[in-house]
Scaffold this motif. Structure first.
Motif, PDB file in Angstrom:
ATOM      1  N   PRO A 166       0.806  -1.227   0.000  1.00  0.00           N
ATOM      2  CA  PRO A 166       0.000   0.000   0.000  1.00  0.00           C
ATOM      3  C   PRO A 166       0.832   1.268   0.000  1.00  0.00           C
ATOM      4  CG  PRO A 166      -0.883  -1.593   1.552  1.00  0.00           C
ATOM      5  CD  PRO A 166       0.434  -2.138   1.100  1.00  0.00           C
ATOM      6  N   PHE A 167       1.967   1.246   0.710  1.00  0.00           N
ATOM      7  CA  PHE A 167       2.830   2.440   0.733  1.00  0.00           C
ATOM      8  C   PHE A 167       3.430   2.696  -0.650  1.00  0.00           C
ATOM      9  CE2 PHE A 167       7.247   3.989   1.137  1.00  0.00           C
ATOM     10  CZ  PHE A 167       6.978   5.281   1.541  1.00  0.00           C
ATOM     11  N   ILE A 168       3.955   1.630  -1.275  1.00  0.00           N
ATOM     12  CA  ILE A 168       4.529   1.782  -2.617  1.00  0.00           C
ATOM     13  C   ILE A 168       3.444   2.218  -3.603  1.00  0.00           C
ATOM     14  CG2 ILE A 168       5.577   0.542  -4.548  1.00  0.00           C
ATOM     15  CD1 ILE A 168       7.061  -1.166  -2.534  1.00  0.00           C
ATOM     16  N   GLY A 169       2.262   1.567  -3.511  1.00  0.00           N
ATOM     17  CA  GLY A 169       1.168   1.941  -4.405  1.00  0.00           C
ATOM     18  C   GLY A 169       0.752   3.386  -4.230  1.00  0.00           C
ATOM     19  N   GLY A 170       0.635   3.837  -2.985  1.00  0.00           N
ATOM     20  CA  GLY A 170       0.243   5.222  -2.731  1.00  0.00           C
ATOM     21  C   GLY A 170       1.250   6.216  -3.283  1.00  0.00           C
TER      22      GLY A 170
ATOM     23  N   SER B 114      -4.837  12.187   0.386  1.00  0.00           N
ATOM     24  CA  SER B 114      -4.154  11.858  -0.869  1.00  0.00           C
ATOM     25  C   SER B 114      -3.668  10.414  -0.861  1.00  0.00           C
ATOM     26  CB  SER B 114      -2.957  12.794  -1.086  1.00  0.00           C
ATOM     27  OG  SER B 114      -1.916  12.497  -0.162  1.00  0.00           O
ATOM     28  N   GLU B 115      -3.353   9.907  -2.073  1.00  0.00           N
ATOM     29  CA  GLU B 115      -2.848   8.544  -2.185  1.00  0.00           C
ATOM     30  C   GLU B 115      -1.539   8.374  -1.425  1.00  0.00           C
ATOM     31  OE1 GLU B 115      -3.638  10.419  -4.764  1.00  0.00           O
ATOM     32  OE2 GLU B 115      -5.123   9.393  -6.031  1.00  0.00           O
ATOM     33  N   PHE B 116      -0.675   9.389  -1.490  1.00  0.00           N
ATOM     34  CA  PHE B 116       0.622   9.307  -0.812  1.00  0.00           C
ATOM     35  C   PHE B 116       0.439   9.233   0.695  1.00  0.00           C
ATOM     36  CE2 PHE B 116       4.380  11.369   1.109  1.00  0.00           C
ATOM     37  CZ  PHE B 116       5.369  10.518   0.625  1.00  0.00           C
ATOM     38  N   GLN B 117      -0.412  10.081   1.262  1.00  0.00           N
ATOM     39  CA  GLN B 117      -0.653  10.054   2.700  1.00  0.00           C
ATOM     40  C   GLN B 117      -1.359   8.764   3.117  1.00  0.00           C
ATOM     41  OE1 GLN B 117      -2.820  13.782   2.788  1.00  0.00           O
ATOM     42  NE2 GLN B 117      -1.117  14.836   3.810  1.00  0.00           N
ATOM     43  N   THR B 118      -2.251   8.265   2.252  1.00  0.00           N
ATOM     44  CA  THR B 118      -2.906   6.991   2.547  1.00  0.00           C
ATOM     45  C   THR B 118      -1.880   5.871   2.646  1.00  0.00           C
ATOM     46  OG1 THR B 118      -4.940   7.662   1.427  1.00  0.00           O
ATOM     47  CG2 THR B 118      -4.581   5.302   1.716  1.00  0.00           C
TER      48      THR B 118
ATOM     49  N   SER C 153       1.646   1.590   8.743  1.00  0.00           N
ATOM     50  CA  SER C 153       1.596   1.133  10.130  1.00  0.00           C
ATOM     51  C   SER C 153       1.045  -0.283  10.225  1.00  0.00           C
ATOM     52  CB  SER C 153       0.740   2.086  10.971  1.00  0.00           C
ATOM     53  OG  SER C 153      -0.578   2.181  10.462  1.00  0.00           O
ATOM     54  N   LEU C 154       0.142  -0.646   9.328  1.00  0.00           N
ATOM     55  CA  LEU C 154      -0.405  -2.002   9.302  1.00  0.00           C
ATOM     56  C   LEU C 154       0.688  -3.014   8.975  1.00  0.00           C
ATOM     57  CD1 LEU C 154      -3.058  -3.796   9.250  1.00  0.00           C
ATOM     58  CD2 LEU C 154      -3.031  -3.441   6.785  1.00  0.00           C
ATOM     59  N   GLY C 155       1.441  -2.747   7.916  1.00  0.00           N
ATOM     60  CA  GLY C 155       2.471  -3.684   7.498  1.00  0.00           C
ATOM     61  C   GLY C 155       3.645  -3.761   8.447  1.00  0.00           C
ATOM     62  N   LEU C 156       4.081  -2.606   8.966  1.00  0.00           N
ATOM     63  CA  LEU C 156       5.233  -2.611   9.866  1.00  0.00           C
ATOM     64  C   LEU C 156       4.929  -3.357  11.164  1.00  0.00           C
ATOM     65  CD1 LEU C 156       6.644   1.015   9.427  1.00  0.00           C
ATOM     66  CD2 LEU C 156       7.545  -1.126   8.505  1.00  0.00           C
TER      67      LEU C 156
END
Length: 460
Positions: A147-151, A304-308, A314-317
């Motif tokens: 999700p972070f990379i996608g955002g 925004s997508e970046f902030q999302t 936090s979910l993945g970490l």
């Protein structure tokens, strides 16, 4: 462990991470795809359904195919298939073509996942546990940062970037795999003089077809009725077709010697059946949050997508940090305490979602994400350990296949749940309703975990 073994692990790891990476990056892209293709939430959800339905079918099939044609050939072919799909998907003239390329991408990445673990088990004979744990990091890490990379990619280069980002990874994996994966000859008895009919029976082509038709038809019927807001004769016919096909699938699987999904194992080993049911519920909970939170943040809270992507990190970490700790805890105490704690955390996270309102700070969703992330780390290890405890060693291969099927079914059902609750568009009221449903599901997991502990104590 030799340097060649490490390069082999990296080659396989780069290949198998593509499946979880592409299944997780899409969660942030849903609102963008809705706007670009002018679709409602129910229609755009097929970008998720298609990937997981294809993965649930392709992975076990490719495992069988690797015995017929060789694991090295299947792995390298998977990279080529996924490469072509990722290259062409951004140029899709419409959403239907994007779904087609998404299915092809899923099949290609599943070809790598289906044989990657087997390649490591066969060709790395020293410190196998270390090798498998390294591959687990590739798998869980890709899902965690997806999700972070996608955002980040969508924020700077729009949605096609989540397909283009695969290309350098695939090129690196192909070159390393070509050089490091040893050549393996397919079993002569399987491949020589084998008729087309025998090959189709071996992979259970009829079972695969019935499963695919049944699942897709049932989903189309349900989602079409929900999208239109009323039940039509066409919806009923499509849904009934799906139910009939799934019924025929069950009957077929119980009658043949080499079934696509060995359903008899569920009846023979009830403890294993309970583990699979719980694992399916866990994945409904986790992926409802995984796919629901990005749309809530972007559509309802206008983030925004970046902030999302940053918030979803936090979910993945939390999941990544928890997994090794969970391993040590489960080694000492067994899986049951960890699974009970996971269910409690999911309940707390779901309740927290219900308490949010439209003026709550967006960062407050991180509490729910952290709770689900920690629970996911506990489940990744705990459910696998519970599976090993619940089934005999001689059927562990079959059990692992059923386990993955439960994962994909849970993921598909989570997307279906979101589509039914939200209807055509994501809303705050729908998000709160989703939180209530997740709370009830999480409470059922708590009750199941406590009951399992009591049964074990009585048996002791």
């Amino acid at each position: 462990m030799s340097a060649r073994s490490w390069w082999l692990m990296i080659a396989v790891g780069l290949g198998i991470l593509l499946n979880p990476l592409n299944s997780s990056m899409i969660s942030v892209a849903m609102p963008s795809l809705q706007n670009v293709f002018h679709l409602d939430l129910t229609s755009v959800s097929w970008i998720i359904f298609s990937f997981y339905i294809a993965s649930s079918i392709a992975q076990p099939v490719m495992g069988k195919a690797s015995d017929l044609f060789g694991r090295r050939k299947i792995f390298l072919s998977g990279i080529i298939v996924a490469f072509l799909a990722s290259l062409l998907a951004p140029f899709s003239p419409n959403f239907s073509w994007l779904i087609v390329f998404r299915i092809v991408q899923s099949i290609g990445t599943s070809m790598m996942v289906g044989v990657g673990m087997a390649i490591i088990r066969i060709h790395i004979t020293e410190k196998q546990a270390t090798a498998l744990s390294v591959l687990s990091i590739f798998l869980s890490g890709a899902a965690a940062i997806g999700p972070f990379i996608g955002g980040m990619l969508i924020h700077w280069w729009h949605w096609p970037a989540i397909f283009f980002v695969n290309i350098p990874v695939m090129l690196a994996s192909f070159l390393l795999a070509w050089r490091t994966i040893p050549k393996d000859e397919p079993q002569a008895s399987h491949t020589r003089n084998m008729s087309f009919r025998t090959c189709m029976e071996l992979i259970d082509a009829v079972g695969i077809l019935l499963f695919t038709v049944g699942l897709v038809a049932l989903l189309v019927g349900l989602l079409s009725a929900k999208s239109s807001g009323h039940l039509t004769l066409q919806n009923v016919i499509i849904s009934l077709t799906g139910i009939v096909a799934l019924g025929a699938f069950v009957r077929h699987e119980l009658q043949i010697k080499s079934p696509f999904i060995p359903l008899r194992a569920f009846a023979k080993y009830p403890a294993m059946t309970r583990v699979n049911v719980e694992f399916m519920l866990v994945n409904i909970l986790y992926y409802s949050l995984f796919f629901g939170i990005p749309s809530y943040l972007q559509v309802v809270r206008h983030v925004s997508e970046f902030q999302t992507g940053l918030l979803m990190l936090s979910l993945g970490l939390c999941s990544l940090v928890t997994s090794p700790i969970a391993g040590r805890w489960i080694d000492k105490s067994g899986p049951r305490p960890a699974l009970l704690m996971s269910a409690i955390l999911m309940t707390g996270g779901s309740v927290w979602l219900v308490t949010l309102n439209q003026t709550s700070p967006v960062i407050s969703v991180c509490l729910a994400l952290a709770a689900f992330g920690i629970s996911n780390g506990l489940n990744n290890v705990g459910m696998q350990a519970a599976l090993f405890q619940s089934c005999p060693k001689e059927i562990i291969g079959v059990a692992s296949g059923l386990f993955n099927t439960s994962r994909y079914l849970g993921t598909i059902l989570s997307s279906l749940l979101i589509s039914i609750v939200m209807g055509g568009h994501f809303s705050f009221i729908g998000f709160r309703m989703l939180g209530i449903i997740l709370t009830l599901l999480a409470l059922s997991l708590v009750l199941m975990s406590r009951r399992r502990q009591k049964v074990v104590q009585l048996q002791a």
